[in-house]
Design a protein around this motif. Structure first.
Motif, mmCIF file in Angstrom:
data_model
loop_
_atom_site.group_PDB
_atom_site.id
_atom_site.type_symbol
_atom_site.label_atom_id
_atom_site.label_comp_id
_atom_site.label_asym_id
_atom_site.label_seq_id
_atom_site.Cartn_x
_atom_site.Cartn_y
_atom_site.Cartn_z
ATOM 1 N N SER A 1 -12.277 5.792 15.059
ATOM 2 C CA SER A 1 -11.552 4.656 15.512
ATOM 3 C C SER A 1 -10.075 4.836 15.242
ATOM 4 O O SER A 1 -9.640 5.437 14.314
ATOM 5 N N GLU A 2 -9.329 4.000 15.950
ATOM 6 C CA GLU A 2 -8.058 3.941 15.531
ATOM 7 C C GLU A 2 -7.570 2.361 15.945
ATOM 8 O O GLU A 2 -7.919 1.771 17.138
ATOM 9 N N PHE A 3 -6.926 1.896 15.008
ATOM 10 C CA PHE A 3 -6.665 0.448 15.334
ATOM 11 C C PHE A 3 -5.271 0.188 14.999
ATOM 12 O O PHE A 3 -4.766 0.613 13.591
ATOM 13 N N GLN A 4 -4.323 -0.730 15.811
ATOM 14 C CA GLN A 4 -2.841 -0.895 15.389
ATOM 15 C C GLN A 4 -2.932 -2.476 15.531
ATOM 16 O O GLN A 4 -2.809 -2.955 16.801
ATOM 17 N N TRP A 5 -2.643 -3.244 14.472
ATOM 18 C CA TRP A 5 -2.788 -4.639 14.652
ATOM 19 C C TRP A 5 -1.113 -5.275 15.417
ATOM 20 O O TRP A 5 -1.569 -6.049 15.948
ATOM 21 N N ARG A 6 -0.012 -4.227 15.059
ATOM 22 C CA ARG A 6 1.131 -4.714 15.810
ATOM 23 C C ARG A 6 1.821 -3.641 15.966
ATOM 24 O O ARG A 6 2.111 -2.813 14.987
ATOM 25 N N GLN A 7 2.603 -3.834 17.054
ATOM 26 C CA GLN A 7 3.372 -2.672 17.500
ATOM 27 C C GLN A 7 4.792 -2.728 16.971
ATOM 28 O O GLN A 7 5.226 -3.435 16.260
ATOM 29 N N ARG A 8 5.622 -1.491 16.944
ATOM 30 C CA ARG A 8 6.778 -1.272 16.779
ATOM 31 C C ARG A 8 7.854 -2.623 17.000
ATOM 32 O O ARG A 8 7.670 -2.984 18.168
ATOM 33 N N GLN A 9 8.290 -3.204 16.052
ATOM 34 C CA GLN A 9 9.305 -4.360 16.412
ATOM 35 C C GLN A 9 10.669 -4.095 16.086
ATOM 36 O O GLN A 9 11.105 -3.660 15.264
ATOM 37 N N LEU A 10 11.458 -4.645 16.986
ATOM 38 C CA LEU A 10 13.186 -4.794 16.813
ATOM 39 C C LEU A 10 13.507 -6.205 16.767
ATOM 40 O O LEU A 10 13.025 -7.247 17.335
#
Length: 842
Positions: free
Chosen positions: A805-814
């Protein structure tokens, strides 16, 4: 009423004080006169708005009046005739003294010019800009300074930069790798910290933080809750006279924007303060799950289609919006005592849309494809009223404090789930996965009553004692509706329920500290009596409930625990810049309501989380040995620690059957917590703060830990050994044109889990800032997760499947943020009165 009695008693005692009319007040003395004048900057002759005139009666020094200047620098203050010591003050300017003035009639003091206090500015700016660490008998205090990477961010983001602390991609907070950490606000449990969860910390602005206390060896004054220790977040409160405030606006991509305004007006008698902000954030996330079953399985929802592999691609679109507001007033009876009242409000209106693209395969041949859509809406309202009374009896440190806090929180969650078929390569043409709707209404109420007394002995000894009562009640009303064969939604009585949970804790403590030469000690003992009550209301009979949960449970429990929690903290100072410390404490981890509620929550159609009413509190004994050394430009902190925990909580996955529509038995993967026999932890940490040049600051830390789990559940042995580590590095560089550049990097090493392993995680944040408008304004640009690499990758193996599994809660932010300060000027100012933020210290 029983819980409100101590508050009413306190107000009854204070009523005569509050009702006293100050000498010279209207209706109690001669006619008033007016003292007027104008305050200017000595160099520029510009008017100074919000400068303060203070009039202190010579005959009665406790009688103090005053006022502030307007936009043109003019003041006009009414008072009674008499003799006064007068002074004019303004933040970061030298005070103008006007001693022994006799005012018999209205008087114009004319023009008063103030000059900048250059020495004060240099001293305060250096401290305000720099991240520093202080070591006390029972804690490390991190003054987080001006952290560029958290401008416009949240408290949760700011904590990720504190040594020993790790904030995972789900927002979960751990201390030295242990997730059972207690979060306090200004030394007390608070609705600002989310009633024990960490969701609220992901919504409150980081700019509100003054410092963070990392308490790995808590003294008896603190709650015994939290086997990892305590994080005490101290919020800013202005101590300078006059008016000051700030406005912080930010916007970024993916779409996130907000505005926060702080204002503070302080006189010698009153301090008015408020913070109000609005936030809007879109937080896209994603996940990938590849599950391979050892034996082909059949799913009742797929009309008995057989498959041995499920590939799930998940996209998450979140919208979070809401308002945070805090209003308060502090009244000073005199220089020694004051009472503070405040009101906190948080509202939220969130929407999460999760789309799961599922492919079911048999021998790697696609069988069926579905697209599961789950829309979850949530409305959240939190209210908190707080009262604090403090009396410093003398200058020797004798202090009495009394606190009352009342908090209510209401959450309404609704879920709408559908899963249409994308393709069907089987002979079965009647596949139709039923729709589902869920509803959760959660009401929580909490009372806090607390009093602490500090009594010094001589110059080097101190005794302290106190009481704290914490009373919480949470009612969770959950219902599940599922589509029947006729296409209508009907209540699933096997899952619909009401769970009423109560936790009451009474605590008494005393501690004694003293100093003998270079040796300091603090010994304490805390007694806590805990009542945990839970009652399940369901349409199922007791026998049906036992069958549904597959293990014996108590549907109406009332458990009581009383424990003693000793603490020992020692420090030996070799000199002012070098010391060694030793700490011991016993602590408790009480199961929260969501760990006890046996009715499952559904993260997907085939994956559920189920609480365990049989959970018992876990107890730990912890030892901590620390060393600190300061040089002119370098500070080193280090420690080694050991903890042994009995009945430790651990979550495992197992394959079970639950009742679906029409009484069908559906096979699901259940996550459930249980009590292990023991959990031993050993670790070491090292931190360095290095400021080689005025334009360069470096900060780094590393933490290594290992643990041994020993225990079994449902006949399965989950004993294992594991080790991992995490480290962080931060650099701040001042570029030409006074542009500040900050880089924060964090890495968490790979680790073995109870049922698999987790890969390492790397995250890098960048920020740039520039001050302008005479340092009253700052514009910042920051990037969260520069490499877009903050993802949790793991491998899980059980008796019936393997999963990658792979999980990303929040992507890169500017994010771009703009801050404008009114009479603050980057932390300039002179404190009028020290305030420990609710935490007395030896």
């Amino acid at each position: 009423m029983r819980k409100l009695f101590p508050l009413l008693l306190l107000l009854f005692i204070l009523q005569p004080i509050l009702s006293q009319r100050p000498e010279g007040a209207p209706g109690n003395g001669p006619a008033s006169i007016t003292i007027s004048g104008t305050v200017l900057d000595q160099e520029t002759n510009q008017p100074l708005e919000y400068a303060t005139l203070v009039l202190q009666s010579i005959d009665n020094p406790d009688r103090v009046t005053g006022g502030i200047t307007d936009l043109d620098g003019k003041f006009s203050v009414e008072t009674t005739p008499g003799k006064y010591n007068a002074r004019v003050e303004y933040i970061s300017y030298k005070t103008q003294q006007l001693p022994n003035k006799t005012f018999e009639e209205s008087t114009d003091l004319g023009t008063i010019k103030l000059s900048l206090d250059v020495a004060q500015l240099n001293e305060v700016d250096v401290v305000g800009e720099r991240t520093t660490v202080e070591v006390r008998l029972d804690k490390k205090i991190y003054n987080i300074g001006k952290d560029l990477t958290t401008s416009g961010a949240t408290i949760s983001d700011a904590l990720s930069n504190v040594p020993s602390v790790n904030v995972d991609i789900d927002g979960g907070i751990s201390l030295r790798g242990n997730e059972n950490v207690r979060i306090l606000i200004n030394g007390k449990p608070s609705a600002l910290a989310g009633f024990g969860s960490t969701e609220a910390l992901q919504q409150l602005p980081a700019d509100a933080i003054e410092k963070v206390e990392v308490i790995t060896s808590p003294s008896a004054r603190y709650d015994a809750e939290g086997t990892a220790g305590i994080l005490n977040i101290i919020l800013k409160r202005e101590k300078t006279l006059g008016f000051n405030g700030s406005i912080n606006m930010y916007a970024g991509h993916p779409t996130n924007a907000g505005i926060t305004a702080n204002a503070n007006l302080r006189t010698d008698k009153f301090n008015f303060f408020t913070t109000i902000g609005y936030r809007y954030r879109e937080g896209p996330g994603n996940g990938f799950f590849d599950t391979r079953y050892f034996d082909p399985r059949q799913d009742a929802f797929l009309d008995s289609i057989a498959y041995d592999r499920n590939i799930e691609d998940r996209d998450i679109d979140r919208i979070n919006r809401g308002i945070n507001a805090n209003f308060g007033i502090e009244y000073f009876f005199n220089k020694q005592s004051s009472i503070t009242g405040s009101y906190f409000l948080r509202t939220g209106s969130d929407e999460d849309l999760t789309t799961n693209i599922n492919d079911y395969l048999l021998n790697n041949a696609p069988q069926v494809g579905t697209t599961r859509s789950e829309l979850e809406t949530e409305k959240d309202n939190t209210h908190q009223i707080s009262l604090n009374y403090i009396n410093r009896f003398d200058d020797d440190g004798q202090v009495l404090t009394a606190d009352f806090q009342y908090s209510v929180d209401t959450e309404n969650q609704n879920g709408f789930i559908s899963e249409p078929v994308r393709y069907n390569n089987t002979a079965n043409t009647d596949i139709s996965i039923p729709r589902e709707e869920t509803s959760t209404i959660e009401d929580q109420t909490e009372y806090l009553i607390q009093s602490d007394y500090v009594l010094p002995f001589g110059e080097d000894s101190q005794f302290e004692a106190g009481y704290r009562g914490n009373f919480e009640n949470q009612v969770t009303d959950y219902s599940l509706l599922q589509e029947n064969e006729s296409g209508n939604l009907e209540v699933n009585v096997n899952q619909t329920n009401i769970f009423d949970y109560t936790q009451n804790v009474h605590a008494l403590y005393s501690q004694y500290g003293s100093k003998f030469g270079d040796f300091n000690f603090l010994l304490g003992l805390r007694m806590e009596s805990t009542q945990l009550k839970g009652k399940i209301e369901s349409q199922l009979t007791e026998e049906e409930l036992q069958d549904e949960f597959s293990f014996p449970i108590d549907t109406d429990f009332d458990n009581n625990y009383t424990g003693l929690f000793p603490t020992v903290n020692l420090i030996f100072e070799f000199n002012e810049k070098e010391n060694v410390s030793l700490g011991y404490n016993r602590r408790i981890n009480r199961p929260r309501s969501w760990f006890l509620n046996p009715f499952p929550s559904r993260s997907s159609r085939t994956n559920i989380f189920q609480g365990n009413p049989n959970l018992r509190p876990a107890f730990s004994n912890a030892f901590d040995l620390g060393y600190l050394k300061r040089w002119d430009k370098l500070t080193l902190t280090s420690s080694i620690y050991y903890q042994i925990e009995s009945d430790a909580f651990q979550r495992v996955q197992e394959q079970v059957f639950i009742t679906g529509p029409g009484g069908s038995q559906v096979e699901v993967v259940r996550n459930i917590p249980f009590n292990l026999a023991t959990n031993d932890r050993t670790g070491a940490e090292l931190g360095l703060l290095y400021n080689p040049f005025k334009w360069l600051r470096l900060n780094g830390s590393v933490n290594y830990f290992s643990f041994n789990l020993n225990g079994e559940f449902n006949g399965v042995n989950y004993s294992q050994s594991n080790n991992s580590w995490f480290g962080r590095f931060s650099s701040k560089v001042t570029l030409p044109w006074k542009i500040d550049w900050q880089t924060n990097a964090f890495y968490r090493g790979a680790s073995d889990e109870v049922q698999g392993r987790s890969d390492g995680i790397l995250s890098i944040n960048l920020a740039f800032s520039k001050d302008f408008l005479n340092d009253n304004a700052t514009i910042s640009l920051n990037v969260q997760d520069l490499l877009n690499s903050r993802k949790r990758s793991s491998f899980t193996t059980t008796d019936f499947y393997d999963q990658d599994s792979e999980f990303q809660w929040r992507q890169r932010q500017l994010r771009v943020s703009f801050i404008y300060r009114i009479n603050e000027q980057k932390k300039r100012g002179r404190p009028e009165r020290e305030d420990d933020g609710g935490e007395g210290e030896f």
